[in-house]
Scaffold this motif. Structure first.
Motif, mmCIF file in Angstrom:
data_model
loop_
_atom_site.group_PDB
_atom_site.id
_atom_site.type_symbol
_atom_site.label_atom_id
_atom_site.label_comp_id
_atom_site.label_asym_id
_atom_site.label_seq_id
_atom_site.Cartn_x
_atom_site.Cartn_y
_atom_site.Cartn_z
ATOM 1 N N GLY A 1 0.744 -0.642 0.102
ATOM 2 C CA GLY A 1 -0.144 0.045 -0.002
ATOM 3 C C GLY A 1 0.767 0.973 0.035
ATOM 4 O O GLY A 1 0.329 1.893 -0.316
ATOM 5 N N LYS A 2 2.238 1.191 0.318
ATOM 6 C CA LYS A 2 2.663 2.403 0.545
ATOM 7 C C LYS A 2 2.991 3.142 -0.924
ATOM 8 O O LYS A 2 3.248 3.955 -0.761
ATOM 9 N N ALA A 3 3.467 2.117 -2.144
ATOM 10 C CA ALA A 3 3.445 2.745 -3.218
ATOM 11 C C ALA A 3 1.902 3.289 -3.580
ATOM 12 O O ALA A 3 2.320 5.025 -4.597
ATOM 13 N N ARG A 4 1.137 2.504 -3.513
ATOM 14 C CA ARG A 4 -0.383 2.814 -3.919
ATOM 15 C C ARG A 4 -0.754 4.919 -3.493
ATOM 16 O O ARG A 4 -0.933 5.099 -3.640
ATOM 17 N N ASP A 5 0.106 4.641 -1.972
ATOM 18 C CA ASP A 5 -0.273 5.812 -0.819
ATOM 19 C C ASP A 5 0.293 6.976 -1.332
ATOM 20 O O ASP A 5 0.314 7.680 -1.550
ATOM 21 N N GLU A 6 1.756 6.332 -2.056
ATOM 22 C CA GLU A 6 2.389 7.763 -2.665
ATOM 23 C C GLU A 6 1.951 8.117 -3.509
ATOM 24 O O GLU A 6 2.123 9.336 -3.780
#
Length: 93
Positions: free
Chosen positions: A19-24
Motif C-alpha cells: 500500500g505504500k506505493a499506492r499511498d505515495e
C-alpha cells in the motif's frame, strides 16, 4: 495474545509494503490536484481584483467601444435597479 499480535503485525506489514506505493501515488495525485486548484483560483481571483481595482484611468479609456459599452452597462444597471425598487414597492407596500 502475543501470537495474535504478531500475526496481525505481519499482515499489516505486508499491506503497508504494497500500500505504500499506492499511498505515495495518491499523495502525488492529491498534491497535483491541489496545485491545479490553487492556480485556477488564483487566476480567477487575480482577474476579479484587477477588474475591480481599475478606476477611471484604465488603459482602455481611449477606446470608444469600451466607453460605449460601459455607458450602456451602467445605464442598464440603473434602469434595472429602479425597476426592481418600483416592483418591490408596488408588491409589498
Amino acid at each position: 495474545m502475543s501470537g495474535d499480535g504478531d500475526k496481525g503485525a505481519g499482515k499489516e506489514t505486508g499491506k503497508v509494503g504494497g500500500g505504500k506505493a499506492r499511498d505515495e501515488a495518491r499523495q502525488r495525485e492529491a498534491q497535483a490536484t491541489l496545485a491545479r486548484a490553487e492556480r485556477e483560483s488564483e487566476t480567477v481571483l487575480r482577474t476579479t481584483f484587477e477588474g475591480a481595482s481599475r478606476g477611471g484611468g484604465a488603459a482602455g479609456d481611449d477606446d470608444p467601444i469600451e466607453r460605449l459599452g460601459r455607458r450602456i452597462g451602467r445605464s442598464a444597471g440603473a434602469v434595472f435597479a429602479l425597476g426592481l425598487v418600483a416592483y418591490l414597492i408596488w408588491t409589498y407596500l
